[in-house]
Design a protein around this motif. Structure first.
Motif, PDB file in Angstrom:
ATOM      1  N   ASP A  97       2.303   1.731  -3.457  1.00 54.01           N
ATOM      2  CA  ASP A  97       1.251   1.819  -4.471  1.00 54.01           C
ATOM      3  C   ASP A  97       1.615   0.969  -5.695  1.00 54.01           C
ATOM      4  O   ASP A  97       1.533   1.411  -6.832  1.00 54.01           O
ATOM      5  CB  ASP A  97       0.988   3.273  -4.871  1.00 54.01           C
ATOM      6  N   ARG A 131      -3.005   0.724  -4.094  1.00 49.93           N
ATOM      7  CA  ARG A 131      -3.553   1.638  -3.083  1.00 49.93           C
ATOM      8  C   ARG A 131      -4.629   2.532  -3.695  1.00 49.93           C
ATOM      9  O   ARG A 131      -5.690   2.736  -3.105  1.00 49.93           O
ATOM     10  CB  ARG A 131      -2.441   2.496  -2.486  1.00 49.93           C
ATOM     11  N   LEU A 158       0.826  -1.205   0.000  1.00 51.48           N
ATOM     12  CA  LEU A 158       0.000   0.000   0.000  1.00 51.48           C
ATOM     13  C   LEU A 158       0.864   1.261   0.000  1.00 51.48           C
ATOM     14  O   LEU A 158       0.515   2.254  -0.638  1.00 51.48           O
ATOM     15  CB  LEU A 158      -0.941  -0.014   1.201  1.00 51.48           C
TER      16      LEU A 158
END
Length: 125
Positions: free
Chosen positions: A51, A56, A48
């Protein structure tokens, strides 16, 4: 006033819990499961944070991002927790001696043919 039945039940349960924690195999599995869960949390947090492949952005754009992160974390926790626990169990028999090599039987480079009898049905094919 405390209920004597509940007090007795909780005392028996505490005794069982202590007995379970004294079992070395259970402790080994519990510790390694915790390690796997930490690795899973770090892996999901890393995915996350970086990304990766816009993961994300995809999750945060969803109507319920908590469910998506929860499912992702659950999958990683099962996978990595099982992996770490399994590797701990597989390493149980690895007793290392002073030389740093495994105590298993030495491997030899000599190969000898082994005679095998073939039954009458196998010859027909």
């Amino acid at each position: 006033m405390a209920d004597p039945v509940r007090t007795e039940h909780s005392a028996r349960q505490a005794t069982r819990t202590r007995a379970l924690l004294r079992q070395p195999l259970f402790r080994l599995l519990a510790i390694n499961l915790a390690i796997g869960l930490v690795v899973a949390v770090l892996a999901v947090a890393g995915l996350l944070a970086l990304d990766a492949h816009r993961l994300r952005s995809l999750i945060l754009g969803d109507q319920s991002p908590v469910v998506a992160v929860g499912l992702l974390l659950f999958g990683f926790a099962i996978t990595l927790g099982s992996w770490v626990m399994g590797s701990a169990i597989m390493r149980l028999g690895d007793d290392e001696n002073d030389t740093g090599r495994s105590a298993a039987a030495p491997v030899t480079d000599t190969a000898e043919p082994v005679p095998v009898r073939i039954g009458a049905q196998a010859r027909r094919r």
